[in-house]
Design a protein around this motif. Structure first.
Motif, PDB file in Angstrom:
ATOM      1  N   VAL B  16      26.592  70.546  50.445  1.00 23.21           N
ATOM      2  CA  VAL B  16      25.598  71.254  49.625  1.00 23.21           C
ATOM      3  C   VAL B  16      24.183  70.941  50.098  1.00 23.21           C
ATOM      4  O   VAL B  16      23.940  69.918  50.746  1.00 23.21           O
ATOM      5  CB  VAL B  16      25.706  70.870  48.118  1.00 23.21           C
ATOM      6  CG1 VAL B  16      26.986  71.391  47.505  1.00 23.21           C
ATOM      7  CG2 VAL B  16      25.594  69.362  47.922  1.00 23.21           C
ATOM      8  N   ASP B  17      23.290  71.823  49.735  1.00 19.56           N
ATOM      9  CA  ASP B  17      21.880  71.583  49.993  1.00 19.56           C
ATOM     10  C   ASP B  17      21.407  70.498  49.015  1.00 19.56           C
ATOM     11  O   ASP B  17      21.659  70.593  47.813  1.00 19.56           O
ATOM     12  CB  ASP B  17      21.110  72.896  49.760  1.00 19.56           C
ATOM     13  CG  ASP B  17      19.613  72.687  49.876  1.00 19.56           C
ATOM     14  OD1 ASP B  17      19.144  72.530  51.008  1.00 19.56           O
ATOM     15  OD2 ASP B  17      18.926  72.661  48.832  1.00 19.56           O
ATOM     16  N   MET B  22      23.286  73.959  46.283  1.00 17.13           N
ATOM     17  CA  MET B  22      24.064  75.152  46.612  1.00 17.13           C
ATOM     18  C   MET B  22      24.867  74.916  47.889  1.00 17.13           C
ATOM     19  O   MET B  22      24.380  74.333  48.843  1.00 17.13           O
ATOM     20  CB  MET B  22      23.166  76.368  46.798  1.00 17.13           C
ATOM     21  CG  MET B  22      23.965  77.645  47.043  1.00 17.13           C
ATOM     22  SD  MET B  22      23.113  79.159  46.622  1.00 17.13           S
ATOM     23  CE  MET B  22      22.299  79.536  48.158  1.00 17.13           C
ATOM     24  N   SER B  23      26.115  75.373  47.871  1.00 16.99           N
ATOM     25  CA  SER B  23      26.975  75.218  49.034  1.00 16.99           C
ATOM     26  C   SER B  23      26.672  76.316  50.041  1.00 16.99           C
ATOM     27  O   SER B  23      25.772  77.131  49.839  1.00 16.99           O
ATOM     28  CB  SER B  23      28.435  75.286  48.604  1.00 16.99           C
ATOM     29  OG  SER B  23      28.739  76.605  48.218  1.00 16.99           O
ATOM     30  N   LYS B  24      27.454  76.358  51.116  1.00 22.15           N
ATOM     31  CA  LYS B  24      27.258  77.405  52.117  1.00 22.15           C
ATOM     32  C   LYS B  24      27.671  78.772  51.572  1.00 22.15           C
ATOM     33  O   LYS B  24      27.318  79.803  52.128  1.00 22.15           O
ATOM     34  CB  LYS B  24      28.073  77.076  53.380  1.00 22.15           C
ATOM     35  CG  LYS B  24      27.499  75.912  54.172  1.00 22.15           C
ATOM     36  CD  LYS B  24      26.339  76.375  55.039  1.00 22.15           C
ATOM     37  CE  LYS B  24      25.445  75.238  55.520  1.00 22.15           C
ATOM     38  NZ  LYS B  24      26.045  74.403  56.538  1.00 22.15           N
ATOM     39  N   ALA B  31      28.201  69.685  42.227  1.00 17.50           N
ATOM     40  CA  ALA B  31      27.554  68.405  41.935  1.00 17.50           C
ATOM     41  C   ALA B  31      28.619  67.411  41.507  1.00 17.50           C
ATOM     42  O   ALA B  31      29.642  67.791  40.953  1.00 17.50           O
ATOM     43  CB  ALA B  31      26.514  68.578  40.828  1.00 17.50           C
ATOM     44  N   GLY B  32      28.364  66.128  41.788  1.00 11.81           N
ATOM     45  CA  GLY B  32      29.294  65.080  41.371  1.00 11.81           C
ATOM     46  C   GLY B  32      30.321  64.778  42.442  1.00 11.81           C
ATOM     47  O   GLY B  32      30.072  64.966  43.635  1.00 11.81           O
ATOM     48  N   GLY B  36      29.733  66.497  48.608  1.00 11.23           N
ATOM     49  CA  GLY B  36      29.720  65.426  49.605  1.00 11.23           C
ATOM     50  C   GLY B  36      28.322  64.941  49.900  1.00 11.23           C
ATOM     51  O   GLY B  36      27.334  65.601  49.618  1.00 11.23           O
ATOM     52  N   GLY B  37      28.223  63.730  50.448  1.00 10.68           N
ATOM     53  CA  GLY B  37      26.947  63.294  50.985  1.00 10.68           C
ATOM     54  C   GLY B  37      26.222  62.208  50.233  1.00 10.68           C
ATOM     55  O   GLY B  37      25.496  61.424  50.825  1.00 10.68           O
ATOM     56  N   MET B  38      26.408  62.122  48.936  1.00  8.67           N
ATOM     57  CA  MET B  38      25.642  61.160  48.140  1.00  8.67           C
ATOM     58  C   MET B  38      26.026  59.715  48.436  1.00  8.67           C
ATOM     59  O   MET B  38      25.189  58.845  48.580  1.00  8.67           O
ATOM     60  CB  MET B  38      25.858  61.487  46.659  1.00  8.67           C
ATOM     61  CG  MET B  38      25.435  60.418  45.696  1.00  8.67           C
ATOM     62  SD  MET B  38      23.667  60.311  45.492  1.00  8.67           S
ATOM     63  CE  MET B  38      23.589  58.817  44.520  1.00  8.67           C
ATOM     64  N   HIS B  39      27.329  59.466  48.561  1.00 10.32           N
ATOM     65  CA  HIS B  39      27.765  58.076  48.602  1.00 10.32           C
ATOM     66  C   HIS B  39      28.011  57.537  50.006  1.00 10.32           C
ATOM     67  O   HIS B  39      28.241  56.349  50.159  1.00 10.32           O
ATOM     68  CB  HIS B  39      29.033  57.892  47.771  1.00 10.32           C
ATOM     69  CG  HIS B  39      28.855  58.311  46.357  1.00 10.32           C
ATOM     70  ND1 HIS B  39      28.070  57.610  45.479  1.00 10.32           N
ATOM     71  CD2 HIS B  39      29.321  59.383  45.679  1.00 10.32           C
ATOM     72  CE1 HIS B  39      28.053  58.218  44.305  1.00 10.32           C
ATOM     73  NE2 HIS B  39      28.808  59.304  44.408  1.00 10.32           N
TER      74      HIS B  39
END
Lengths: 251, 255
Positions: B16-17, B22-24, B31-32, B36-39
Motif C-alpha cells: 500500500v501507499d 491505497m493498494s495498487k 490497513a493493519g 505490508g511494510g509496517m513491521h
C-alpha cells in the motif's frame, strides 16, 4: 493412544433436526472441538459450528456436551470414558441457526439496554479518582468472555421464552452490579435492575456460576450483593418514609 | 503439556501507499495486519495497535479523499458479478463430479507450510513446498461441498482456500528468494543477517513478471540480481486470474 469414540451430534435447522451418530477417531490430548473439526474433515463437512480462538478466550464455541453447557475448545476428551457416548447439542435457550450454531442476538439486545458508565457531569476526564480497592472489586467481572453459557443455563429463561422480555440474564445483571459498585457512577442502577432488568427473576441457584468458564462468582459477588442493595433501597421503611415526605413536600 | 509453534501473525501483506493506504488496485485500501511494510521482519509487542490507529486513520482519510476525487459513481459490470457468483457457487456443482473435501485440502496445505516453510527454512524444502503447492492448487480448484448455502463451513472454507493458497505461495516464494536470516525468517542454509538485504523488500505481483524487488536507491545488489520471473504453471494461473479482476476494476471505474 488413538481410539474410536462415539459422538452423537444434533444436526438440523430452525424447523427441524435430529441427533446423528458418528464414530470418530480421538487422539491423545484432544478436545471436543478437535473432534468436531475431524467430523468436518471426514463425514460431515457441512456441520456448522462457531469457533475462533481454540483457547477459551473468545467465547464462540459454546455448546452443550452431554447436556452440560461447555466451551467445546476447553472440554478435554480425557475427561470422558472411551466407551462413553458423547452428545453435542446447540445451546437450548437460543434459536438454532444451523446444527450447533445458535442466534444469540437476545444477548446483544439486552446488552444495549444497560446504560453505559455515567461519571459525575462536573468531572472532566483525567480528574477521576478512586481507591485501589474499588478498582479491584469489579476486575473479576471484567474477566467475562461473553460465551453466554450463563445466559443459556439460567432456568429463568432456559425453558421460559416468555421471560426473555423482562429478564436480562446473569451476564447483564452482573454488568449492572459492576456499574453500581463503581464509586464514580451516578446513574440509578438499583431501581433499573429490579424494574427494567428483572433482577427478581433470579433465584440464586448459582447455575450461572457453575458453568462460567472464567470461574466468575456471578451469584455470590455480583447478583446477591446487587439484590441486597436493591432490597435496602426498595423496602427500607426509613427510605420509604423519606420518599413519602419528599413527595408530599414537593407536591 | 505439549508445546508447539504456531502461526501467530503475518508481517507481510498487501503493498500500500504509506500516506493513503491505497493498494495498487484503485479504490482498494488496506490497513493493519493485512497490509505490508509496517513491521519489517519483526513485530514488536503492542505495535499492531499503533499500526491500526495510525494507518487505519490514513486509510479512512485516503478512502474519503479518493471518493471525493471520483467524477462519478463506479459501476460494477454485470458479467463480472455473474463470473464472481459462478466461481463462488462452483464447489456445489463439482460435488456431482466427485471433488475433494475442502477440509482435507486445507489440512494438506497446513502440513506443507508447517513442515517445509516453517520456523527453520531450507532452499530444497521450500522448493519441495512450492511443488506441493502446485498440486494443492489443482486440488483447490476442484473441491466440492455438500449441503446448502446457510452457515456451511465446508463452503466457507472452499471460498477461503483460494486466498490461503495465494498467501502460502507468496510466503514460500519470498522466503526462498531471501537468502539470509532476519527477524522471523530463519534460513538454515543462510544462518546470518546480510546487510545487502537490509534495504530490499520482495513484492509478488500477479501482473507482469511475478516477483520484483523494491529497494532503497543505490541498494547495489538489487540491480545486479534481476528478479526471477515466476512461472508456476497452475499456481501462476491463480495469481493471473486475480490480475484480470484488477484490470476490470479499472474499466469499471471509467464507466
Amino acid at each position: 493412544m488413538t481410539y474410536d469414540a462415539h459422538f452423537r451430534v444434533w444436526r438440523g435447522d430452525a424447523e427441524s433436526g435430529e441427533l446423528v451418530d458418528y464414530p470418530v477417531a480421538v487422539n491423545e490430548g484432544e478436545v471436543v472441538l478437535d473432534i468436531i473439526h475431524r467430523l468436518q474433515q471426514t463425514e460431515a463437512q457441512d456441520l456448522a459450528v462457531r469457533w475462533n480462538c481454540k483457547a477459551g478466550k473468545c467465547g464462540s464455541c459454546s455448546v452443550e456436551i452431554n447436556g452440560k453447557p461447555r466451551l467445546a475448545c476447553m472440554t478435554r476428551m480425557s475427561t470422558f470414558d472411551e466407551d462413553e457416548t458423547i452428545t453435542v447439542t446447540p445451546l437450548r435457550t437460543f434459536p438454532v441457526v444451523r446444527d450447533l450454531v445458535t442466534d444469540v442476538s437476545f444477548n446483544y439486545t439486552k446488552a444495549r439496554e444497560v446504560p453505559s458508565f455515567a461519571p459525575p457531569p462536573e468531572l472532566a476526564p483525567g480528574e477521576y479518582r478512586m481507591q485501589q480497592v474499588d478498582v479491584e472489586r469489579s476486575q473479576e467481572f471484567r474477566k467475562c468472555i461473553e460465551c453466554y453459557l450463563c445466559q443459556n443455563t439460567c432456568h429463568a429463561v432456559r425453558d421460559h421464552e416468555e421471560n426473555k422480555e423482562a429478564f436480562s440474564g446473569p451476564r447483564y445483571l452482573m454488568r449492572i452490579a459492576e456499574l453500581d459498585m463503581h464509586p464514580l457512577d451516578v446513574a440509578d442502577r438499583k431501581e433499573a435492575a429490579q424494574e427494567e432488568h428483572g433482577l427478581g427473576y433470579c433465584n440464586i441457584t448459582k447455575c450461572c456460576t457453575e458453568v462460567c468458564p472464567e470461574h466468575i462468582k456471578i451469584t455470590d459477588n455480583a447478583l446477591i450483593p446487587l439484590k441486597e442493595r436493591v432490597v435496602d433501597r426498595k423496602y427500607d421503611p426509613v427510605v420509604w418514609l423519606g420518599k413519602k415526605i419528599f413527595k408530599r413536600a414537593g407536591a | 503439556m505439549e508445546v508447539g509453534p504456531t502461526c501467530h501473525y503475518v508481517m507481510g501483506g498487501v503493498e500500500v501507499d504509506p500516506d493513503t493506504a491505497m493498494s495498487k488496485v484503485p479504490g482498494l485500501f488496506a490497513a493493519g495486519e493485512v497490509a505490508g511494510g509496517m513491521h519489517g521482519s519483526n513485530r514488536l509487542g503492542g505495535n499492531s495497535l499503533s499500526d491500526l490507529l495510525v494507518f487505519g486513520r490514513r486509510a479512512g482519510l485516503g478512502a474519503a479523499e479518493y471518493v471525493d476525487g471520483l467524477a462519478g459513481r463506479p459501476a460494477v459490470r454485470e458479467d463480472d458479478l455473474q463470473a464472481a457468483q459462478d466461481r463462488a457457487l462452483l464447489p456445489f456443482s463439482t460435488a456431482t463430479e466427485g471433488g475433494e473435501n475442502p477440509f482435507v485440502v486445507q489440512l494438506e496445505l497446513q502440513k506443507t507450510m508447517h513442515e517445509f516453510v516453517g520456523i527453520i527454512r531450507k532452499a530444497d524444502e521450500m522448493e519441495m513446498a512450492l511443488k506441493k503447492l502446485e498440486d494443492i492448487a489443482t486440488r483447490t480448484r476442484t473441491v466440492s461441498v455438500t449441503g446448502h448455502r446457510e452457515f456451511n463451513p465446508g463452503w466457507h472454507l472452499a471460498l477461503d482456500l483460494r486466498n490461503m493458497l495465494l498467501v502460502s505461495l507468496c510466503v514460500a516464494k519470498a522466503a526462498l528468494e531471501r537468502q539470509e536470516s532476519r527477524g522471523g525468517h530463519t534460513r538454515d542454509d543462510f544462518p546470518v543477517m546480510d546487510s545487502d538485504w537490509r534495504h530490499v523488500l520482495l513484492v509478488l505481483s500477479a501482473l507482469g513478471g511475478g516477483q520484483r524487488r523494491a529497494g532503497a536507491p543505490g541498494a547495489g545488489r538489487d540491480a545486479a540480481r534481476a528478479a526471477r520471473p515466476v512461472r508456476d504453471g497452475r499456481a501462476e494461473e491463480v495469481l493471473h486470474r486475480r490480475g484480470t479482476g484488477r484490470a476490470r476494476a479499472d474499466q469499471g471505474e471509467k464507466a
